[in-house]
Design a protein around this motif. Structure first.
Motif, short mmCIF file in Angstrom:
data_model
loop_
_atom_site.label_atom_id
_atom_site.label_comp_id
_atom_site.label_asym_id
_atom_site.label_seq_id
_atom_site.Cartn_x
_atom_site.Cartn_y
_atom_site.Cartn_z
N THR A 40 0.86 -1.36 0.15
CA THR A 40 0.01 -0.11 0.03
C THR A 40 0.84 1.27 0.07
O THR A 40 0.25 2.23 0.22
CB THR A 40 -1.02 -0.02 1.48
N GLU A 41 2.23 1.12 -0.36
CA GLU A 41 2.95 2.19 -0.13
C GLU A 41 2.89 3.09 -1.47
O GLU A 41 2.67 2.64 -2.62
CB GLU A 41 4.13 1.89 -0.09
N THR A 42 3.21 4.47 -1.27
CA THR A 42 3.34 5.22 -2.49
C THR A 42 4.86 5.37 -2.82
O THR A 42 5.08 5.33 -4.10
CB THR A 42 2.77 7.05 -2.22
N PHE A 43 5.72 5.13 -1.88
CA PHE A 43 7.03 5.25 -1.92
C PHE A 43 7.72 3.83 -1.10
O PHE A 43 8.17 3.00 -1.44
CB PHE A 43 7.89 6.42 -1.81
N GLY A 44 7.79 4.33 0.16
CA GLY A 44 8.30 3.35 1.13
C GLY A 44 9.88 3.84 1.45
O GLY A 44 10.78 3.09 1.23
N ASN A 45 9.91 4.70 2.38
CA ASN A 45 11.18 5.36 2.63
C ASN A 45 12.11 4.35 3.44
O ASN A 45 13.26 4.36 3.18
CB ASN A 45 10.85 6.58 3.40
N VAL A 46 11.63 3.34 3.90
CA VAL A 46 12.29 2.61 4.75
C VAL A 46 13.14 1.51 3.86
O VAL A 46 14.06 1.14 4.05
CB VAL A 46 11.54 1.78 5.81
N THR A 47 12.51 1.56 2.71
CA THR A 47 13.43 0.61 1.58
C THR A 47 14.69 1.35 1.11
O THR A 47 15.72 0.54 1.24
CB THR A 47 12.57 0.69 0.26
N VAL A 48 14.60 2.45 0.85
CA VAL A 48 16.03 3.26 0.82
C VAL A 48 16.90 3.26 1.82
O VAL A 48 18.23 3.33 1.63
CB VAL A 48 15.71 4.58 -0.18
N GLU A 49 16.23 3.62 2.96
CA GLU A 49 17.11 3.72 4.25
C GLU A 49 17.79 2.24 4.57
O GLU A 49 18.93 2.46 4.95
CB GLU A 49 16.17 4.23 5.38
N ALA A 50 17.08 1.30 4.27
CA ALA A 50 17.52 -0.04 4.58
C ALA A 50 18.88 -0.18 3.56
O ALA A 50 19.87 -0.72 3.94
CB ALA A 50 16.66 -1.27 4.37
N LEU A 51 18.76 -0.09 2.15
CA LEU A 51 19.74 -0.32 1.30
C LEU A 51 21.03 0.75 1.66
O LEU A 51 22.12 0.37 1.40
CB LEU A 51 19.13 0.28 -0.30
N ALA A 52 20.46 2.07 1.76
CA ALA A 52 21.59 2.78 2.14
C ALA A 52 22.47 2.28 3.39
O ALA A 52 23.89 2.58 3.58
CB ALA A 52 21.23 4.18 2.52
N SER A 53 21.83 1.37 4.32
CA SER A 53 22.57 0.95 5.37
C SER A 53 23.29 -0.27 5.14
O SER A 53 23.76 -1.02 6.13
CB SER A 53 21.50 0.64 6.61
N GLY A 54 23.38 -0.75 3.96
CA GLY A 54 24.14 -1.91 3.32
C GLY A 54 23.04 -3.26 4.11
O GLY A 54 23.81 -4.43 4.04
N LEU A 55 21.79 -2.87 3.75
CA LEU A 55 20.93 -3.93 4.29
C LEU A 55 20.13 -4.73 3.42
O LEU A 55 19.36 -3.87 2.41
CB LEU A 55 20.00 -3.70 5.42
N PRO A 56 20.28 -5.82 2.70
CA PRO A 56 19.57 -6.41 1.47
C PRO A 56 18.07 -6.36 1.81
O PRO A 56 17.51 -6.55 3.14
CB PRO A 56 19.87 -7.79 1.58
N VAL A 57 17.15 -6.10 0.92
CA VAL A 57 15.72 -5.93 0.94
C VAL A 57 14.88 -7.22 0.25
O VAL A 57 15.30 -7.31 -0.76
CB VAL A 57 15.37 -4.68 0.37
N LEU A 58 14.04 -7.51 0.88
CA LEU A 58 13.21 -8.47 0.25
C LEU A 58 11.76 -7.77 0.22
O LEU A 58 11.06 -7.58 1.24
CB LEU A 58 12.83 -9.88 1.15
N ALA A 59 11.00 -7.35 -0.96
CA ALA A 59 9.99 -6.80 -1.04
C ALA A 59 9.13 -7.23 -2.05
O ALA A 59 9.56 -7.86 -3.01
CB ALA A 59 10.03 -5.11 -1.10
N PHE A 60 7.79 -6.78 -2.30
CA PHE A 60 6.96 -6.91 -3.33
C PHE A 60 7.47 -6.29 -4.50
O PHE A 60 7.92 -4.92 -4.08
CB PHE A 60 5.60 -6.90 -2.70
N ASP A 61 7.34 -6.44 -5.60
CA ASP A 61 7.61 -5.63 -6.85
C ASP A 61 6.79 -4.24 -7.08
O ASP A 61 6.01 -4.22 -7.96
CB ASP A 61 7.68 -6.38 -7.89
N CYS A 62 6.68 -3.35 -5.96
CA CYS A 62 6.19 -2.10 -6.17
C CYS A 62 6.67 -0.97 -5.37
O CYS A 62 7.66 -1.14 -4.79
CB CYS A 62 4.66 -2.37 -5.69
N ALA A 63 6.25 0.22 -5.57
CA ALA A 63 6.73 1.39 -5.02
C ALA A 63 7.94 1.57 -5.14
O ALA A 63 8.57 1.45 -6.50
CB ALA A 63 6.09 1.40 -3.49
N ALA A 64 8.76 2.11 -3.94
CA ALA A 64 10.12 2.13 -4.18
C ALA A 64 11.04 1.15 -4.67
O ALA A 64 12.21 1.15 -5.16
CB ALA A 64 10.69 2.78 -2.98
N ALA A 65 10.43 -0.19 -4.16
CA ALA A 65 11.08 -1.21 -4.27
C ALA A 65 11.37 -1.60 -5.95
O ALA A 65 12.48 -2.03 -6.30
CB ALA A 65 10.55 -2.62 -3.51
#
Length: 413
Positions: free
Chosen positions: A303-328
């Motif tokens: 339900t995200e328009t973007f998902g700021n936490v996604t890019v925060e995690a990536l900038a922190s060196g943390l791999p992300v598992l997400a659905f193919d939507c919004a910022a991901a």
């Protein structure tokens, strides 16, 4: 006796170091409230101020007797507000058209930028119309998507109709991803412009990884720490997070689950995952350490328009598992800095988490390349893009004053 110069100096011949627009920013949410809209909007306002713009922030009072703060670098105008149902820690601005007309008559902005579509945002739209001011807006929250999670799915169409009417009345609506632009275009939204959200890469950094914090979690070097950051609420699809954790535990994996945030689902999650670590609400400084100290970021929200936490995690060196939507969709590159799962195959989310979390070498390899993907999302660059959108809205609205014509000539729309 001094004689006057033949060509007297005209003050206007010395332009400002940078162009300075008068920008009124209207929002229903602002720090210390903790949510993506408040946090990113604060970063944007700071960026616009650094670019020498004169910003007036219009928002609801967060406590009854609150007064505008001084020495912020921008002006605060506080309006009446009330708690939002189900979100009592947040405030909803009350209708304030008359007060805004008065305020903007005394101190006229060059452009009004509306970040939220509540009663205060609507009042700002009407006040700007009365005063013939150009207006831009942000589309920051998928309220129409939230409706189905709270048993009022029948409101989806009326909500979309309201949002369309609201945003189409502005010169431009900024959206954070191309996918959202495409979706809104299909619903009849006009004048859309993609402007991504920024991330503080100095704060969110792999160097924040803490062995001491991992020890507090009782996570050794063989333990995979799963982390979820966000409101503990139905619209965040947290059933997937719990299912990933339970499946990994059942398979005998050494795994810890850390949840950052709070909300109405906390008790439900605690009953189902009693050994999960509930960190509650964290400061951004502490949050940066949490990101960097985990091993896999689980973000199953749809339900995200973007998902700021996604890019925060990536900038922190943390791999992300997400659905193919919004910022991901824009920033997660499968197998490079994380993994994407199709929205049409939700059952694949858990199986992907199983495959990834039980392969520590793969996790380590991907962690080494996460940060490079988001290095361009610097807030100064984002502020420059927004500056250009605002300048274009002013140019297209009416005949600018001589002062504005000079300023707009120095800004690239």
């Amino acid at each position: 006796m001094d004689t006057p110069a033949e060509n007297p100096i005209v003050v206007e011949d010395f332009p400002a170091f940078r162009p300075s627009l008068r920008i009124a920013v209207v929002t229903e949410t602002w720090p210390p409230e903790v949510n993506g809209v408040a946090v990113t909007l604060a970063k944007l306002v700071q960026g616009l101020c650094r670019r020498n713009h004169d910003v007036q922030l219009v928002r609801p009072k967060q406590v009854k007797n609150e007064i505008p703060l001084q020495n912020l670098g921008f002006e605060e105008v506080l309006m009446r507000g009330m708690p939002i149902p189900r979100y009592p820690e947040l405030k909803l601005g009350l209708p304030s058209k008359k007060n805004l007309v008065k305020a903007w008559t005394l101190r006229r902005p060059d452009v009004v930028h509306i970040a939220t579509e509540g009663p205060l945002g609507w009042s700002a739209m009407q006040a700007a119309k009365v005063l013939k001011l150009p207006v831009t807006s942000d589309f920051r929250t998928n309220f129409h998507s939230y409706s189905q999670h709270y048993g009022v799915g029948w409101l989806r169409k009326p909500i979309v109709a309201y949002l369309r009417k609201f945003h189409n009345a502005t010169a431009c609506t900024m959206v954070p991803t191309q996918a959202l632009k495409n979706e809104l275009s299909q619903h009849g939204f006009l004048n859309l412009k993609v402007v991504a959200r920024g991330v503080d890469t100095a704060l969110f950094n792999p160097s924040r990884r803490s062995a001491e914090l991992r020890a507090q979690w009782r996570a050794d070097t063989q333990t995979v720490v799963l982390i979820s950051v966000g409101r503990l609420a139905l619209e965040k699809n947290l059933g997937q997070v719990m299912a990933c954790y339970e499946s990994l535990k059942s398979a005998g994996a050494k795994v810890k689950l850390v949840l950052v945030g709070d909300g109405p689902m906390r008790e439900t999650i605690a009953q189902r995952c009693p050994d999960a670590i509930f960190a509650g609400m964290l400061s951004h400084d502490t949050l940066a350490t949490y990101y960097a100290s985990a091993d896999l970021f689980l973000f199953p929200s749809l339900t995200e328009t973007f998902g700021n936490v996604t890019v925060e995690a990536l900038a922190s060196g943390l791999p992300v598992l997400a659905f193919d939507c919004a910022a991901a969709t824009d920033w997660v590159k499968p197998g490079v800095n994380g993994w994407l799962v199709s929205e049409a195959e939700p059952e694949a989310y858990v199986s992907t988490a199983m495959k990834v979390a039980m392969n520590p070498e793969l996790l380590s390899q991907v962690a080494g390349t996460t940060r490079s993907q988001v290095s361009q999302l610097d807030w100064d660059q984002i502020s420059e893009q927004v500056e250009g959108v605002l300048a274009k809205a002013i140019q297209g609205f009416d005949q600018p004053t001589s002062r504005l014509r000079k300023l707009l000539g120095k800004i690239k729309p």
